[in-house]
Motif scaffolding. Structure first.
Motif, PDB file in Angstrom:
ATOM      1  N   SER A 228      -7.401  23.183  26.651  1.00 47.26           N
ATOM      2  CA  SER A 228      -8.761  23.333  27.172  1.00 47.26           C
ATOM      3  C   SER A 228      -9.427  24.612  26.683  1.00 47.26           C
ATOM      4  CB  SER A 228      -8.734  23.321  28.702  1.00 47.26           C
ATOM      5  OG  SER A 228      -7.884  24.362  29.191  1.00 47.26           O
ATOM      6  N   HIS A 229      -8.637  25.555  26.188  1.00 46.92           N
ATOM      7  CA  HIS A 229      -9.174  26.803  25.636  1.00 46.92           C
ATOM      8  C   HIS A 229      -9.284  26.761  24.116  1.00 46.92           C
ATOM      9  CE1 HIS A 229      -8.840  28.816  29.543  1.00 46.92           C
ATOM     10  NE2 HIS A 229      -7.638  28.277  29.647  1.00 46.92           N
ATOM     11  N   GLY A 230      -8.996  25.636  23.500  1.00 49.19           N
ATOM     12  CA  GLY A 230      -9.031  25.540  22.053  1.00 49.19           C
ATOM     13  C   GLY A 230      -7.648  25.652  21.453  1.00 49.19           C
ATOM     14  N   VAL A 231      -7.543  26.366  20.354  1.00 49.63           N
ATOM     15  CA  VAL A 231      -6.281  26.583  19.649  1.00 49.63           C
ATOM     16  C   VAL A 231      -5.992  28.070  19.645  1.00 49.63           C
ATOM     17  CG1 VAL A 231      -5.087  26.425  17.432  1.00 49.63           C
ATOM     18  CG2 VAL A 231      -6.498  24.531  18.219  1.00 49.63           C
ATOM     19  N   ARG A 232      -4.774  28.421  20.034  1.00 54.06           N
ATOM     20  CA  ARG A 232      -4.354  29.816  20.064  1.00 54.06           C
ATOM     21  C   ARG A 232      -3.764  30.188  18.722  1.00 54.06           C
ATOM     22  NH1 ARG A 232      -5.926  33.911  23.421  1.00 54.06           N
ATOM     23  NH2 ARG A 232      -4.276  35.492  23.652  1.00 54.06           N
ATOM     24  N   PHE A 233      -4.332  31.210  18.081  1.00 55.65           N
ATOM     25  CA  PHE A 233      -3.877  31.631  16.763  1.00 55.65           C
ATOM     26  C   PHE A 233      -3.969  33.145  16.686  1.00 55.65           C
ATOM     27  CE2 PHE A 233      -5.005  32.557  12.229  1.00 55.65           C
ATOM     28  CZ  PHE A 233      -3.774  32.257  11.679  1.00 55.65           C
ATOM     29  N   ARG A 234      -2.822  33.789  16.501  1.00 56.09           N
ATOM     30  CA  ARG A 234      -2.731  35.242  16.392  1.00 56.09           C
ATOM     31  C   ARG A 234      -3.384  35.940  17.579  1.00 56.09           C
ATOM     32  NH1 ARG A 234      -3.450  36.599   9.871  1.00 56.09           N
ATOM     33  NH2 ARG A 234      -1.499  35.583   9.250  1.00 56.09           N
ATOM     34  N   SER A 235      -3.026  35.478  18.782  1.00 58.95           N
ATOM     35  CA  SER A 235      -3.473  36.069  20.049  1.00 58.95           C
ATOM     36  C   SER A 235      -4.968  35.931  20.258  1.00 58.95           C
ATOM     37  CB  SER A 235      -3.072  37.554  20.127  1.00 58.95           C
ATOM     38  OG  SER A 235      -1.676  37.713  19.990  1.00 58.95           O
ATOM     39  N   ARG A 236      -5.588  34.948  19.610  1.00 59.58           N
ATOM     40  CA  ARG A 236      -7.017  34.691  19.789  1.00 59.58           C
ATOM     41  C   ARG A 236      -7.224  33.192  19.982  1.00 59.58           C
ATOM     42  NH1 ARG A 236     -10.120  38.350  15.173  1.00 59.58           N
ATOM     43  NH2 ARG A 236      -9.312  40.384  15.822  1.00 59.58           N
ATOM     44  N   ASP A 237      -8.299  32.868  20.677  1.00 62.08           N
ATOM     45  CA  ASP A 237      -8.648  31.464  20.902  1.00 62.08           C
ATOM     46  C   ASP A 237      -9.746  31.052  19.929  1.00 62.08           C
ATOM     47  OD1 ASP A 237      -6.869  31.025  23.038  1.00 62.08           O
ATOM     48  OD2 ASP A 237      -8.250  31.956  24.454  1.00 62.08           O
ATOM     49  N   TYR A 238      -9.588  29.873  19.335  1.00 60.22           N
ATOM     50  CA  TYR A 238     -10.572  29.305  18.423  1.00 60.22           C
ATOM     51  C   TYR A 238     -11.009  27.948  18.974  1.00 60.22           C
ATOM     52  CZ  TYR A 238      -9.401  32.898  15.008  1.00 60.22           C
ATOM     53  OH  TYR A 238      -9.221  34.104  14.372  1.00 60.22           O
ATOM     54  N   ILE A 239     -12.316  27.744  19.027  1.00 65.07           N
ATOM     55  CA  ILE A 239     -12.870  26.535  19.627  1.00 65.07           C
ATOM     56  C   ILE A 239     -13.885  25.898  18.685  1.00 65.07           C
ATOM     57  CG2 ILE A 239     -12.513  27.336  21.996  1.00 65.07           C
ATOM     58  CD1 ILE A 239     -15.450  28.116  22.081  1.00 65.07           C
ATOM     59  N   ALA A 240     -14.231  24.648  18.982  1.00 65.94           N
ATOM     60  CA  ALA A 240     -15.261  23.915  18.244  1.00 65.94           C
ATOM     61  C   ALA A 240     -15.705  22.736  19.100  1.00 65.94           C
ATOM     62  CB  ALA A 240     -14.735  23.438  16.890  1.00 65.94           C
ATOM     63  N   ASP A 241     -16.927  22.273  18.866  1.00 71.92           N
ATOM     64  CA  ASP A 241     -17.457  21.153  19.650  1.00 71.92           C
ATOM     65  C   ASP A 241     -16.645  19.882  19.447  1.00 71.92           C
ATOM     66  OD1 ASP A 241     -19.422  22.826  20.583  1.00 71.92           O
ATOM     67  OD2 ASP A 241     -20.900  22.216  19.072  1.00 71.92           O
ATOM     68  N   TRP A 242     -16.117  19.696  18.242  1.00 73.76           N
ATOM     69  CA  TRP A 242     -15.400  18.445  17.970  1.00 73.76           C
ATOM     70  C   TRP A 242     -14.075  18.357  18.719  1.00 73.76           C
ATOM     71  CZ3 TRP A 242     -10.526  18.788  15.966  1.00 73.76           C
ATOM     72  CH2 TRP A 242     -10.172  19.975  15.344  1.00 73.76           C
ATOM     73  N   MET A 243     -13.618  19.469  19.333  1.00 72.30           N
ATOM     74  CA  MET A 243     -12.365  19.455  20.086  1.00 72.30           C
ATOM     75  C   MET A 243     -12.499  18.774  21.448  1.00 72.30           C
ATOM     76  SD  MET A 243     -10.724  23.214  19.430  1.00 72.30           S
ATOM     77  CE  MET A 243     -10.287  23.782  17.796  1.00 72.30           C
ATOM     78  N   THR A 244     -13.717  18.473  21.882  1.00 69.44           N
ATOM     79  CA  THR A 244     -13.907  17.826  23.174  1.00 69.44           C
ATOM     80  C   THR A 244     -13.180  16.480  23.204  1.00 69.44           C
ATOM     81  OG1 THR A 244     -16.081  18.880  23.373  1.00 69.44           O
ATOM     82  CG2 THR A 244     -15.621  17.015  24.823  1.00 69.44           C
TER      83      THR A 244
END
Length: 388
Positions: A228-244
């Motif tokens: 629900s927070h996106g993808v965790r990569f190198r201690s950061r969250d990455y998100i995008a609209d298409w992930m819904t």
């Protein structure tokens, strides 16, 4: 190797790659950044510049990947020169020898030749290109500072403002276009690099842009899950609209080195899904303030280190007899106490603030053999602590 006396081969047989520094500073958002570097590839047979990338400051391996991508692709805005080379020669630069660059060239089925150190004559085509762009382009741009001092330095004040990074890149691309389409190197006997390229009947091997994109990105080899927070990569969250609606989907991350603002997500089988962007990214104003703060802190630390080094320097009195050395560091007691007090307050170890003796430790079991001095520092045992 592509020395000046080497026999000519055919297009895309051998490429050479290198960095060249432009001896001038450019303006980026109002700040003068370090001199930019140009990373480029040249075809040895036709002397055509196949691709390039410009980086403000020291170029990382991402610069090599970007230049390689522009060199191989021949569709707009690249080309018409390009395609897959059979061999690429470069020196022992750390970025060229990085795992990412060598993996990309290997995936493109290109042989890599790492030249021995201190051998610029073994890559004469790219060295000549570096020399030409320095004499023909960089020397004519505002703010140019020659690396070697002139016999009679020009003492006239610099009236022209420094170039912006965009303007410098535009001048460089225009010069590269002139080199390929109008310049006539002596080795080509009256033809331009582009004419020599087009007259060569050697078949070209092109790679789809999607494959080039895949080969020139890093992969950390891990499989992640979209939450629900996106993808965790190198201690950061990455998100995008298409992930819904994609929560629970397994993905792998591919990324351009040092480009932390976005990543590319793929399926575990390598199919590209889409781009994800850094969540809660700082605004441009915050980043500008952060850069100014870091610059001020670095300047303060440099000044403090310089002052501390001067204070640490010790002088000794000269001796004319075999006597012990005598330090010349006399100071007043008040000055010494003041400096020690300042140092104590500024560099107090956090462990000293823990107050370990505030709550004495509990008494050890009766069968333990400990010194009497330590027994006196323990608190009396509480009968309730031994109760079940």
């Amino acid at each position: 190797m592509c020395s000046p006396n080497a026999p000519r081969t055919w297009r895309n047989d051998v490429w050479e790659a290198d960095h060249v520094q432009a001896p001038l500073r450019v303006d980026t958002d109002g700040d003068l950044v370090p001199p930019p570097y140009v990373t480029w590839f040249i075809d040895c047979a036709t002397k055509a510049i196949t691709g390039l990338a410009v980086t403000p400051g020291t170029p990382p391996r991402a610069s090599v990947l970007a230049a390689l991508r522009s060199a191989v692709l021949r569709n707009h805005p690249y080309g018409p020169v390009g395609g897959l080379p059979e061999q690429v020669h470069f020196d022992r630069g750390r970025d060229f020898l990085s795992r990412t660059v060598t993996t990309a060239l290997t995936a493109l089925d290109t042989d890599i030749t790492v030249l021995p150190p201190y051998s610029p004559h073994l890559k004469g085509s790219i060295e000549n290109l570096n020399h030409c762009v320095t004499r023909m382009l960089f020397a004519a741009l505002p703010g140019h500072t020659p690396k070697k001092p002139q016999r009679r330095p020009d003492r006239r004040p610099q009236t022209a403002p420094p170039l912006s990074f965009e303007a410098f890149t535009g001048h460089l691309l225009a010069w590269a276009h002139w080199w390929n389409t109008e310049h006539q190197p002596a080795e080509l006997h009256g033809t331009t690099p582009l004419e020599a390229w087009q007259a060569d009947p050697t078949p070209l091997h092109d790679v789809p842009p999607a494959d080039i994109w895949s080969f020139t990105l890093e992969d950390d080899g891990r499989t992640r899950t979209i939450t629900s927070h996106g993808v965790r990569f190198r201690s950061r969250d990455y998100i995008a609209d298409w992930m819904t609606g994609q929560t629970g989907l397994k993905v792998t991350v591919r990324f351009m080195p040092h480009h932390t603002h976005e990543i590319e997500l793929c399926t575990p089988h390598g199919h590209h899904l889409d781009t994800a962007h850094l969540a809660d990214q700082a605004s441009d104003e915050q980043l500008a303030t952060l850069r100014r703060t870091r610059t001020q802190r670095a300047r303060h630390l440099r000044d403090e280190a310089k002052a501390a080094e001067q204070l640490r320097h010790t002088r000794f009195a000269p001796a004319t007899e075999p006597v012990p050395p005598r330090r010349l560091d006399a100071t007043t007691a008040a000055a010494a106490a003041r400096e020690l007090d300042q140092h104590q307050h500024q560099y107090t170890d956090l462990a000293d603030l823990a107050l370990p003796d505030l709550i004495p430790p509990a008494a050890p079991p009766a069968d333990w053999a400990i010194p009497d001095a330590l027994k006196a520092r323990t608190r009396p045992s509480d009968p309730t602590e031994d109760s079940p």
